[in-house]
Design a protein around this motif. Sequence first.
Motif, PDB file in Angstrom:
ATOM      1  N   ALA A  18     -12.264  55.816  34.657  1.00 51.85           N
ATOM      2  CA  ALA A  18     -11.817  54.454  34.359  1.00 51.85           C
ATOM      3  C   ALA A  18     -10.744  54.490  33.290  1.00 51.85           C
ATOM      4  O   ALA A  18     -10.504  55.527  32.656  1.00 51.85           O
ATOM      5  CB  ALA A  18     -12.989  53.583  33.883  1.00 51.85           C
ATOM      6  N   HIS A  19     -10.111  53.344  33.061  1.00 48.41           N
ATOM      7  CA  HIS A  19      -9.209  53.180  31.924  1.00 48.41           C
ATOM      8  C   HIS A  19     -10.055  53.107  30.654  1.00 48.41           C
ATOM      9  O   HIS A  19     -11.256  52.809  30.717  1.00 48.41           O
ATOM     10  CB  HIS A  19      -8.386  51.893  32.105  1.00 48.41           C
ATOM     11  N   ILE A  20      -9.439  53.364  29.512  1.00 47.83           N
ATOM     12  CA  ILE A  20     -10.169  53.342  28.244  1.00 47.83           C
ATOM     13  C   ILE A  20     -10.773  51.956  27.996  1.00 47.83           C
ATOM     14  O   ILE A  20     -10.161  50.925  28.311  1.00 47.83           O
ATOM     15  CB  ILE A  20      -9.226  53.764  27.081  1.00 47.83           C
ATOM     16  N   ASP A  21     -12.012  51.921  27.509  1.00 44.69           N
ATOM     17  CA  ASP A  21     -12.722  50.700  27.131  1.00 44.69           C
ATOM     18  C   ASP A  21     -13.106  49.820  28.332  1.00 44.69           C
ATOM     19  O   ASP A  21     -13.267  48.614  28.194  1.00 44.69           O
ATOM     20  CB  ASP A  21     -11.887  49.867  26.137  1.00 44.69           C
ATOM     21  N   HIS A  22     -13.258  50.430  29.515  1.00 40.17           N
ATOM     22  CA  HIS A  22     -13.721  49.662  30.679  1.00 40.17           C
ATOM     23  C   HIS A  22     -15.217  49.831  30.920  1.00 40.17           C
ATOM     24  O   HIS A  22     -15.748  49.315  31.887  1.00 40.17           O
ATOM     25  CB  HIS A  22     -12.921  50.034  31.936  1.00 40.17           C
ATOM     26  N   GLY A  23     -15.904  50.581  30.037  1.00 43.78           N
ATOM     27  CA  GLY A  23     -17.360  50.625  30.098  1.00 43.78           C
ATOM     28  C   GLY A  23     -17.970  51.852  30.743  1.00 43.78           C
ATOM     29  O   GLY A  23     -19.108  51.803  31.215  1.00 43.78           O
ATOM     30  N   LYS A  24     -17.252  52.996  30.741  1.00 39.61           N
ATOM     31  CA  LYS A  24     -17.790  54.216  31.359  1.00 39.61           C
ATOM     32  C   LYS A  24     -19.054  54.697  30.649  1.00 39.61           C
ATOM     33  O   LYS A  24     -20.064  54.964  31.275  1.00 39.61           O
ATOM     34  CB  LYS A  24     -16.749  55.339  31.311  1.00 39.61           C
TER      35      LYS A  24
ATOM     36  N   GLY B 223     -17.634  63.210  44.500  1.00 34.99           N
ATOM     37  CA  GLY B 223     -17.421  61.774  44.474  1.00 34.99           C
ATOM     38  C   GLY B 223     -17.034  61.290  43.097  1.00 34.99           C
ATOM     39  O   GLY B 223     -17.185  62.003  42.097  1.00 34.99           O
ATOM     40  N   ALA B 224     -16.505  60.062  43.024  1.00 36.30           N
ATOM     41  CA  ALA B 224     -16.105  59.468  41.750  1.00 36.30           C
ATOM     42  C   ALA B 224     -16.438  57.986  41.748  1.00 36.30           C
ATOM     43  O   ALA B 224     -16.210  57.290  42.749  1.00 36.30           O
ATOM     44  CB  ALA B 224     -14.612  59.669  41.515  1.00 36.30           C
ATOM     45  N   LEU B 225     -17.019  57.514  40.635  1.00 36.14           N
ATOM     46  CA  LEU B 225     -17.230  56.080  40.451  1.00 36.14           C
ATOM     47  C   LEU B 225     -16.014  55.535  39.723  1.00 36.14           C
ATOM     48  O   LEU B 225     -15.763  55.877  38.565  1.00 36.14           O
ATOM     49  CB  LEU B 225     -18.486  55.815  39.608  1.00 36.14           C
ATOM     50  N   LEU B 226     -15.226  54.708  40.411  1.00 36.92           N
ATOM     51  CA  LEU B 226     -14.056  54.096  39.789  1.00 36.92           C
ATOM     52  C   LEU B 226     -14.495  52.792  39.134  1.00 36.92           C
ATOM     53  O   LEU B 226     -14.750  51.799  39.815  1.00 36.92           O
ATOM     54  CB  LEU B 226     -12.974  53.827  40.840  1.00 36.92           C
ATOM     55  N   VAL B 227     -14.604  52.807  37.812  1.00 35.00           N
ATOM     56  CA  VAL B 227     -15.079  51.635  37.070  1.00 35.00           C
ATOM     57  C   VAL B 227     -13.874  50.807  36.628  1.00 35.00           C
ATOM     58  O   VAL B 227     -12.953  51.324  35.981  1.00 35.00           O
ATOM     59  CB  VAL B 227     -15.913  52.058  35.841  1.00 35.00           C
ATOM     60  N   VAL B 228     -13.881  49.508  36.988  1.00 31.82           N
ATOM     61  CA  VAL B 228     -12.794  48.604  36.619  1.00 31.82           C
ATOM     62  C   VAL B 228     -13.383  47.393  35.912  1.00 31.82           C
ATOM     63  O   VAL B 228     -14.368  46.805  36.389  1.00 31.82           O
ATOM     64  CB  VAL B 228     -11.992  48.152  37.870  1.00 31.82           C
ATOM     65  N   ASP B 229     -12.809  47.043  34.780  1.00 30.87           N
ATOM     66  CA  ASP B 229     -13.234  45.866  34.019  1.00 30.87           C
ATOM     67  C   ASP B 229     -12.890  44.609  34.818  1.00 30.87           C
ATOM     68  O   ASP B 229     -11.722  44.385  35.163  1.00 30.87           O
ATOM     69  CB  ASP B 229     -12.513  45.854  32.662  1.00 30.87           C
ATOM     70  N   ALA B 230     -13.899  43.783  35.123  1.00 35.31           N
ATOM     71  CA  ALA B 230     -13.673  42.586  35.944  1.00 35.31           C
ATOM     72  C   ALA B 230     -12.845  41.532  35.225  1.00 35.31           C
ATOM     73  O   ALA B 230     -12.340  40.604  35.863  1.00 35.31           O
ATOM     74  CB  ALA B 230     -15.019  41.986  36.364  1.00 35.31           C
ATOM     75  N   ALA B 231     -12.702  41.665  33.903  1.00 38.10           N
ATOM     76  CA  ALA B 231     -11.886  40.711  33.141  1.00 38.10           C
ATOM     77  C   ALA B 231     -10.466  41.241  32.940  1.00 38.10           C
ATOM     78  O   ALA B 231      -9.483  40.524  33.141  1.00 38.10           O
ATOM     79  CB  ALA B 231     -12.536  40.425  31.786  1.00 38.10           C
ATOM     80  N   GLN B 232     -10.337  42.518  32.576  1.00 42.54           N
ATOM     81  CA  GLN B 232      -9.002  43.078  32.311  1.00 42.54           C
ATOM     82  C   GLN B 232      -8.262  43.478  33.578  1.00 42.54           C
ATOM     83  O   GLN B 232      -7.043  43.458  33.610  1.00 42.54           O
ATOM     84  CB  GLN B 232      -9.136  44.299  31.387  1.00 42.54           C
ATOM     85  N   GLY B 233      -8.980  43.863  34.609  1.00 46.38           N
ATOM     86  CA  GLY B 233      -8.339  44.228  35.870  1.00 46.38           C
ATOM     87  C   GLY B 233      -7.799  45.645  35.873  1.00 46.38           C
ATOM     88  O   GLY B 233      -8.174  46.492  35.057  1.00 46.38           O
ATOM     89  N   VAL B 234      -6.881  45.902  36.816  1.00 47.68           N
ATOM     90  CA  VAL B 234      -6.304  47.239  36.995  1.00 47.68           C
ATOM     91  C   VAL B 234      -5.372  47.555  35.827  1.00 47.68           C
ATOM     92  O   VAL B 234      -4.494  46.766  35.492  1.00 47.68           O
ATOM     93  CB  VAL B 234      -5.522  47.323  38.329  1.00 47.68           C
ATOM     94  N   GLU B 235      -5.596  48.731  35.206  1.00 49.28           N
ATOM     95  CA  GLU B 235      -4.750  49.180  34.103  1.00 49.28           C
ATOM     96  C   GLU B 235      -4.080  50.496  34.490  1.00 49.28           C
ATOM     97  O   GLU B 235      -4.366  51.075  35.540  1.00 49.28           O
ATOM     98  CB  GLU B 235      -5.595  49.380  32.833  1.00 49.28           C
TER      99      GLU B 235
ATOM    100  N   SER C 160     -23.091  44.957  35.667  1.00 48.86           N
ATOM    101  CA  SER C 160     -22.871  44.715  34.247  1.00 48.86           C
ATOM    102  C   SER C 160     -23.597  45.830  33.503  1.00 48.86           C
ATOM    103  O   SER C 160     -24.824  45.848  33.449  1.00 48.86           O
ATOM    104  CB  SER C 160     -23.421  43.348  33.819  1.00 48.86           C
ATOM    105  N   ALA C 161     -22.814  46.779  32.975  1.00 49.30           N
ATOM    106  CA  ALA C 161     -23.421  47.917  32.277  1.00 49.30           C
ATOM    107  C   ALA C 161     -24.123  47.472  31.001  1.00 49.30           C
ATOM    108  O   ALA C 161     -25.018  48.156  30.510  1.00 49.30           O
ATOM    109  CB  ALA C 161     -22.355  48.955  31.958  1.00 49.30           C
ATOM    110  N   LYS C 162     -23.754  46.306  30.490  1.00 48.60           N
ATOM    111  CA  LYS C 162     -24.352  45.830  29.237  1.00 48.60           C
ATOM    112  C   LYS C 162     -25.796  45.383  29.452  1.00 48.60           C
ATOM    113  O   LYS C 162     -26.699  45.755  28.700  1.00 48.60           O
ATOM    114  CB  LYS C 162     -23.514  44.689  28.665  1.00 48.60           C
ATOM    115  N   ASP C 163     -26.049  44.576  30.507  1.00 44.49           N
ATOM    116  CA  ASP C 163     -27.408  44.060  30.726  1.00 44.49           C
ATOM    117  C   ASP C 163     -28.131  44.721  31.901  1.00 44.49           C
ATOM    118  O   ASP C 163     -29.266  44.356  32.211  1.00 44.49           O
ATOM    119  CB  ASP C 163     -27.382  42.542  30.890  1.00 44.49           C
ATOM    120  N   GLY C 164     -27.485  45.689  32.577  1.00 43.12           N
ATOM    121  CA  GLY C 164     -28.157  46.442  33.643  1.00 43.12           C
ATOM    122  C   GLY C 164     -28.088  45.816  35.021  1.00 43.12           C
ATOM    123  O   GLY C 164     -28.704  46.336  35.961  1.00 43.12           O
ATOM    124  N   THR C 165     -27.322  44.752  35.197  1.00 38.38           N
ATOM    125  CA  THR C 165     -27.195  44.107  36.507  1.00 38.38           C
ATOM    126  C   THR C 165     -26.539  45.061  37.504  1.00 38.38           C
ATOM    127  O   THR C 165     -25.509  45.665  37.217  1.00 38.38           O
ATOM    128  CB  THR C 165     -26.333  42.824  36.392  1.00 38.38           C
ATOM    129  N   GLY C 166     -27.143  45.209  38.689  1.00 36.55           N
ATOM    130  CA  GLY C 166     -26.543  45.991  39.773  1.00 36.55           C
ATOM    131  C   GLY C 166     -26.742  47.491  39.686  1.00 36.55           C
ATOM    132  O   GLY C 166     -26.228  48.229  40.531  1.00 36.55           O
TER     133      GLY C 166
END
Length: 598
Positions: A13-19, A99-111, A164-170
Amino acid sequence: MSTDHIRNFSIIAHIDHGKSTLADRLLEATGAISDREATAQFLDKMDLERERGITIKSQTCRLSYTALDGKTYQLNLIDTPGHVDFSYEVSRSLQACEGALLVVDAAQGVEAQTVANVYLAIEGDLAILTVLNKVDLPSARPDEVLAELEEGIGIDTAGALMVSAKDGTGIPELLEAIIQHVPPPSSPSNVPPQAMIFDSWYDSYRGVVVLVRMVAGSLSKGQKVLAMATREIAEITEVGSFTPHPTAANQLDPGEVGYIITGVKDVRQLRVGDTITAAHDPCESPLAGFKKVQPMVYSGIFPLDSTQFEDLRESLEKLSLNDASFTWDPETSEALGFGFRCGFLGLLHMEIIQERLEREYDLELITSAPTVVYNAYTKTGDVISVDTPSKMPGGNDLDHLEEPIATCSIHCPSEHIGGVIKLCTDKRGIQKDLSYLSPTRMMLTYEIPMAEIIFDFFDKLKSISRGYASMDYEFLCFRQDDLVKLDILVNGSPLDALSMICHRDSAYDKGKALTSKLKQVIPRQMYEVAVQAAIGTRIIARVSIRAFRKNVTAKCYGGDITRKRKLLEKQKEGKKRMKQVGNVEIPQEAFHAVLKVD
């Protein structure tokens, strides 16, 4: 364990997207860590990583997960850095995965780094699983971000997961998707053992510890192994995996990721990218290894105390094992003494290396101003690689210089596009592409000299875009331009640590700004000190640091003017003698001043 039940994957992921936060939730969901052990950024081991909130070193962890089909799977997770300076860590980690998990911030979008990491995964022919993180935020815009991914990068987002990595959703759905979409490793049978070293570090008590991906065969404790690049033979004292704590095992089987300890103390014997095989039955040829990376930024590192020179050498040896993208060679500076010329992937990489040397090895260091590497062509047709201005041929021998050019991808909101284009133009950039990722976000592609990028480009980009722009760059080629060597003279003596190579059009402005800055940071002496900027023998800028002055005429209460003049002339002669024998002590801030020149 059968390879059908193994899944090897990285988080990119991009920096600060929650990896790192997502990695924490995966560890908790699979029971790898207890509630008592759980801390934020659990896999980030260094204090520097926790302080800055970034991942510097890739970290691995083996997870045991029982899926809905009732089978137990071994998940080998690799958490990777997100900053452009650590892209080599990412590329190495991806070669150990399917394989790779591509993590993208749903607020910041593609960086910018999102795009770069996706291309690395595509080059490695990995299965890419799109994960939209932070969907719980009020500012989340998942539909727009998915459209950006499809239009800007061209990947299919039909099976994208909302988490949501913060609250464990999904998280449960994500674990099932990993089992379904990441292919198991393939391992050829009836071949000698092959293990690829994709990371390593030095342990003070146990020697060199290597992280390996078993490509074929098995390696077990007590077995003698051969490092194919160095021909080093050693006996395995321990094998195991991180779960996330080091857990010893009897052997590493095909497809697994784990660590090997052999007791080897010489850091040069086991290198990243090498192949380990059985000593008695070696494989015919080594694995492909990793693409050699070229350092982008060079800087001199010198011990503050000359007695620490050997300590610095040993520290650099151990650190270069830990970070294969970091290079170093001995160097001598007239101003700073004996030290090392070090190559880095970027300014953050340079800053991190310096901090690690000071913290982990208890050293006091001075770093010289960073430079890029140039190609100098002499009139006899020779090509000299110039990574420090002191190596540049003299004016009579030099024919022309070539500087490194980088392809720079910039993502920013469309409202800031005018300021970003002006910045790139001011930095001698050539526009190659401009496209819309969405109605509100744009992607610019420029060819910009590396020397312009490493100074204050990123800071100015963030300032112009109010922090919303992101940038990624990679080396393109060398290109000829009108470049000159700018020397800094203090009290008539050249200060080699502050010399720089720059474009002729900007030399006067840089010389003027640098001398003005040095006037502020160099302390006053008992005599006047001249700080000058010169191109060859021509002085293009000068400032004077005023001398401390004692009022020698204070005791004259009257009489002829010649009495005062006699005292002033005597003082002048004394200051002249001082200037001839005096040394001006340059503080470390002076060597960083070149970075802060506006």
